[in-house]
Design a protein around this motif. Structure first.
Motif: not given
Length: 64
Positions: A4-6, A59, A61
């Motif tokens: 995941y990346k925010v 967010i 994915e």
């Protein structure tokens, strides 16, 4: 397995100033790397003098 990346308005894509066109470019850039948006929300960030500001949180994915 997923990773995941925010991304927030402080992300390097915005260079200190939020712009919807820059958000679109950032999402497309991450999409080209295999990321997909799974959630978008706003968060209240505490500021000075008992004030808060809202910040967009995206967010992403992708399969690891």
């Amino acid at each position: 397995m997923k990773e995941y990346k925010v991304m927030t308005q402080k992300d390097r894509f915005f260079a200190g100033k939020f712009d919807p066109e820059k958000l679109e470019a950032a999402i497309n850039s991450y999409a080209s790397q295999g990321w997909r948006v799974v959630s978008v929300a706003t968060a209240d960030i505490p500021g000075g003098f008992s004030q808060t500001r809202q910040e967009i949180v995206v967010i992403f994915e992708r399969d690891k």
